[in-house]
Enzyme design. Structure first.
Site, PDB file in Angstrom:
ATOM      1  N   ASP A  68       0.943  -1.277  -0.008  1.00 58.36           N
ATOM      2  CA  ASP A  68       0.109   0.092  -0.033  1.00 58.36           C
ATOM      3  C   ASP A  68       0.946   1.104  -0.062  1.00 58.36           C
ATOM      4  OD1 ASP A  68      -2.826   0.994   0.247  1.00 58.36           O
ATOM      5  OD2 ASP A  68      -1.737   2.029   2.231  1.00 58.36           O
ATOM      6  N   GLU A  83       1.395  -0.612  -5.323  1.00 55.16           N
ATOM      7  CA  GLU A  83       0.064   0.279  -5.260  1.00 55.16           C
ATOM      8  C   GLU A  83       0.624   1.699  -5.257  1.00 55.16           C
ATOM      9  OE1 GLU A  83      -1.625   2.044  -2.593  1.00 55.16           O
ATOM     10  OE2 GLU A  83      -3.618   2.225  -3.612  1.00 55.16           O
TER      11      GLU A  83
END
Lengths: 664, 664
Positions: free
Chosen positions: B382, B411
């Protein structure tokens, strides 16, 4: 533990630094006073602002810095100027700009009406931190700012203080660079004197300078040619090898094996038992004569370039003194030059694969040093592509270390990457494929490659319409117009160009045989006697073109070249402009030597600082015509037999304070 | 003396090696079985022939070599295959090919009828030299050749012997590489398992997998979804963070600050006093439950990818145990995440500028190690762009050193260079801008950049039409056709793609508010309960598309993508083909979700091994239609509400030995 020695907190990344030749393996080139524009991608993780600068230095002198500005998309640009000949180094450094990052967030919070008193305390710390890095005066100022912020931290006034532009400017000067990232490479710049970029060459065989037909010319004869050469505006006279010429296997006229007793041989068959690369051919005079010629030329603003051809005639002293520098055949004889099936028995190539390569390199270096000691500062190097690249890197580096004003011209007509590598290895200028680029498309493509790719950073082209080895087909068949076209192209497309004279201005165009680019009765193998005042000489045109070059700084650079469309494939149009657009030149050339050609040129005016809605005058510096041009499309008509080109200087109307118009 | 330690006789130059990322600073990426095609400019001074090869090796294993062939203009190309996961290295070596150089000259001399007996003596020496480098058998052979040459050196037969192809081939195997040049850099290849290139992802919130509305889902519930997921053909199930969720400043539904007692909070607010990044949310089950889910998924050919979000809720154990890993504000509190004026008080970012950065790095590495120990082999990371690049280089390198089968998906939706740098730093796959590339021009430009630039060497794209954070405008307004279009584009343009389901197949398209890309009633803040069998679900289409991907190797690669012209801006056409053209797929998509569109596609058949003069059948694997196409221009008509695309497999007529035609 971490497998890396660097501080993992250095968050800034520096990528794609340019210019950077072969990962920094080779320096770029500049002349004194030129800019180095440096770009890099500089960024960090997250949303913090970064800042960066160029670091540059000369030798062991102190490091200077120059700021870089963002171009968008994480690209940054800055520049510095090189003011002294020699070597510079540069690199890029980037860091998190903590104050600017803080300020961005602070502004948004203020705008949202949030409580910021803690942010002001942070600011105080940042300002106090900067004070520890500042000069005494600025440190005092910064401490005052910190104090004011501290005193006002709970008031609205605190925010106003924190956002003062004056504080920002001060803070920018003292960033926290403890965790700055430096680009891992230190990149080099070789800085030459201006002649490396802008030079006008004239090649002569000194033995052909005699005023009497059949007598071997001397350096003293050459002196008498200097007014002629100077009047045409040349500033470099380049001489083929001036050394003794071998007797063994000497070539006769037209490179014939059938040699006659009075044949003078090729100057490139260097050396006889009386001397090699450090001796002067006695028929040219003494070393003193040569040095006097150098001085006389210098008095007229002309430098003398010597041709250095590292190869030997069988009679060269090296052959007996250093047989280990040559390749020996199985029968014990020394290997002569070959390009099978051709044999060049008058030439022994040096064997750079010899076990004694280090001694050979040193000796060859001493050849340059010898001529430098006599006053030579420019060398044209013969066939450098047949000697190893590491040798050139070594010899040019060592010579320029001691004599940074020395220039080397690479005479390599070979495959592109080989030519490029020689330029990277240190040659100051390079011969090009110009002699074989004749059509609009060929010229546009080639000059775009030279000026708009990475080549521009390290390869300085020198354009020759002819050489003693190259009489291009275009000149063989195109008549006088062909010579005019090729002269004007070379002189205006390139900041450096040269001609092999007087063959050029006298329009000598007879080839050895059809399909050959060799001259008939080539001066390489015999004495020549010519009438410099012959009717039809291009000397007046050459004088005019070279004067235009001298008077128009736009023509003294390469990278400002820009091509403009024409609707006639025989018409080529290009421009050059000085950085400030005070000098803008358009050139239009009719490439068809046989027919008048006319058409429309489509000018990219905006890129030259010109207003397409205003008329402007163009003055043909070649033909002296004046034309009023307006808008993008303008009409041109050129007749080859009179003048196949315009060299148009833009003259702009300027409204003065006194409200009348005059020409700039 | 010479200022350089290398042997100055190494005459070969190696330049512009490719691939070489940032001067060799970063490895390229491959999966097992793929080729590495290496090119370089290799040349030397003079006219000698050069030869070169790729050297490559894995870890400390022996160096292997692969020959390079000339492409012209001094460019050479070779290739090698990487067969094992882990790290490979490669470089290029070049040398003067003395025998070939000798042979070239020899042939010309023979043709010119020159005496060559000395040349034959030279050949004997070259052959004898090769014998000293050869295997015992070949050495014996070479000595025989040398002897034959020696015996025939004065005869015409000597020349015939010297020019035997058999001798040349033998000599090629034993070149004299004493003065070979090696490229100064050793370049890396990270070799991953095949899933790094070809993978099909499905993202679910496990807490929404409960069969009862309102009950928190568990890993056991998730197990029951596996048949559904497997039936659609996905091979990676990716779960948002499965850890405990903080209570402090927990966000309510629709990210509201007004939190209700039963609000479940965002899984990205990682950690509570019961545990942090190495703990499982107790409502999802136990660690054992999780591992059982992994096993159950594995039994169906599905891997589980975990989301690793390196940030903490204020309740995370790190906050009390390691306050030094966070940034402290002047009032002593810990700095929460901000994007002014927005405040994310439920999230504490880690402070990578902490003095204790090394301990922090080690701890974060141990988080990956913990989940690897539980059986996880794929991580979706993330917001990696908010953590320093050196950290990612360190952690990915260390993890893959021990576990080369582990894959990391980056990401990062941020600026291009930041995304590229993360890929270089080691991420196996990267999210892309695909969600915002909708028009023909946008798609063509973007995929050309990804596949036809240096990016292809190190950035493996993963294409997502939607994510829990991104409901693109195209899906909000385009109805079911929009979902079909985006699914087909992602699945056929990219070898790896993924969807956030069941939101995707159920065509959920309501934004939080107009102009927002957030989902209304986002699953990020609340439990969801959905009917997987709802009418209008795209599950059948998804199953079909994923089956087509599995059955057609052409669709499992990225670099074979080629766009073909269409005469309608709403129709995009592209192809993918296997290397041997045994599998050729054309895709045509109607990008207009509202209107039927028709037009002509113009196929570049030759580049796909197809003959423009022969008709060929295309079979629509999506709609099951069959069409006979011929020549470059073919007609297509697509109606969005039925099927907005063709996925056409080429079926070729082949004439067999038995002289009848059948379909391949």
């Amino acid at each position: 533990m971490l497998g890396r020695s660097v501080d993992g907190r250095c968050r800034v990344v520096i990528e794609r630094v340019s210019p950077e030749i072969d990962c920094g393996r080779f320096p770029i080139k500049r002349v004194v006073g030129e800019k180095v524009i440096v770009e890099a991608d500089v960024f960090a993780d997250g949303h913090d602002r970064v800042a960066c600068q160029i670091l540059y230095w000369q030798g062991n002198e102190g490091v200077q810095s120059s700021p870089m500005e963002p171009l968008g998309n994480d690209r940054w640009r800055g520049e510095f100027v090189v003011n002294t000949i020699g070597k510079y180094q540069y690199t890029v450094e980037g860091w998190i700009d903590f104050f600017q990052s803080w300020r961005d967030a602070f502004e948004k919070k203020i705008a949202a009406g949030q409580d910021v008193h803690l942010d002001l305390v942070v600011a105080v710390k940042l300002v106090e931190g900067a004070a520890t890095r500042a000069t005494t005066d600025d440190a005092a100022l910064l401490r005052q700012w910190a104090q004011r912020l501290q005193q006002n931290k709970t008031e609205a006034s605190g925010s106003l203080i924190a956002l003062q532009k004056e504080l920002l400017n001060l803070m920018r000067r003292y960033p926290d660079r403890d965790l700055a990232t430096r680009h891992e490479k230190q990149l080099g710049v070789t800085v030459d004197r201006e002649k490396a970029r802008f030079s006008t060459w004239y090649e002569i065989f000194p033995r052909s300078c005699s005023p009497e037909a059949g007598r071997h010319g001397t350096f003293q004869d050459c002196e008498k040619w200097l007014p002629y050469i100077a009047s045409m505006g040349f500033d470099v006279v380049y001489l083929p090898p001036i050394h003794l010429i071998g007797q063994s296997f000497r070539r006769g006229k037209n490179n014939s094996a059938d040699v006659q007793p009075d044949d003078v041989g090729s100057p490139w068959a260097v050396g006889s038992k009386e001397g090699g690369h450090k001796a002067v051919h006695p028929k040219l005079g003494t070393l003193e004569d040569f040095k006097r010629f150098l001085r006389r030329a210098g008095e007229r603003g002309i430098e003398v370039a010597l041709d250095i051809a590292f190869q030997c005639s069988p009679d060269h002293p090296y052959v007996t003194e250093h047989p280990e520098w040559f390749h020996t055949r199985p029968d014990g004889t020394i290997q002569y030059a070959e390009n099978p099936p051709k044999k060049y028995q008058d030439i022994y190539p040096l064997d750079f694969e010899t076990e004694e390569w280090q001694a050979l390199w040193e000796e060859l270096k001493s050849v340059f040093q010898f001529w430098i000691d006599q006053g030579v500062r420019i060398f044209r190097v013969d066939n450098p592509h047949t000697k190893p690249f590491p040798f050139w890197e070594f010899v040019i580096d060592e010579i320029k270390e001691k004599h940074p004003d020395v220039l080397f011209l690479s005479e390599a007509f070979t495959r592109p990457h080989v030519m490029f590598r020689l330029a990277k290895a240190g040659f100051s200028q390079s011969y090009t494929y110009f002699a074989w680029r004749n059509t609009k498309q060929e010229i546009t493509d080639y000059f775009t490659e030279l000026n708009q790719t990475e080549l521009r950073e390290y390869l300085r082209p020198n354009f020759w319409p002819n050489t003693p080895d190259i009489l291009p087909e275009f000149l063989q068949v195109g008549g006088k117009a062909a010579f005019m076209v090729r002269l004007i192209l070379a002189a205006t497309l390139g900041a450096s160009y040269g001609i092999y004279g007087p063959a050029f201005e006298l329009c000598e165009h007879a080839p050895l045989r059809p399909g050959s680019e060799e001259y008939l009765n080539s001066e390489k193998y015999e004495l020549k006697h010519r009438d410099l005042n012959a009717a039809g000489s291009l000397k007046e045109l050459i004088s005019r073109v070279n004067r235009i070059r001298k008077e128009n700084p736009a023509l003294q650079s390469n990278h400002n070249l820009r091509f403009h469309e024409t609707d006639n494939p025989s018409l080529i149009c290009y421009s050059k402009a000085s950085d400030d657009f005070s000098n803008v030149i358009f050139v239009v050339v009719n490439l068809d030597c046989f027919h008048a050609q006319a058409g429309w040129v489509r000018l990219e005016l905006a890129s030259l600082g010109l207003d397409a809605t205003q008329a402007f005058q163009v003055h043909d510096l070649l033909g002296d015509g004046k034309y009023l041009w307006q808008g993008l499309q303008n009409y041109v008509e050129l007749v080859p037999e009179s003048l196949p080109a315009h060299i148009l200087r833009v003259r702009r109307w300027v409204r003065t304070e006194r409200d009348f118009d005059y020409y700039l």
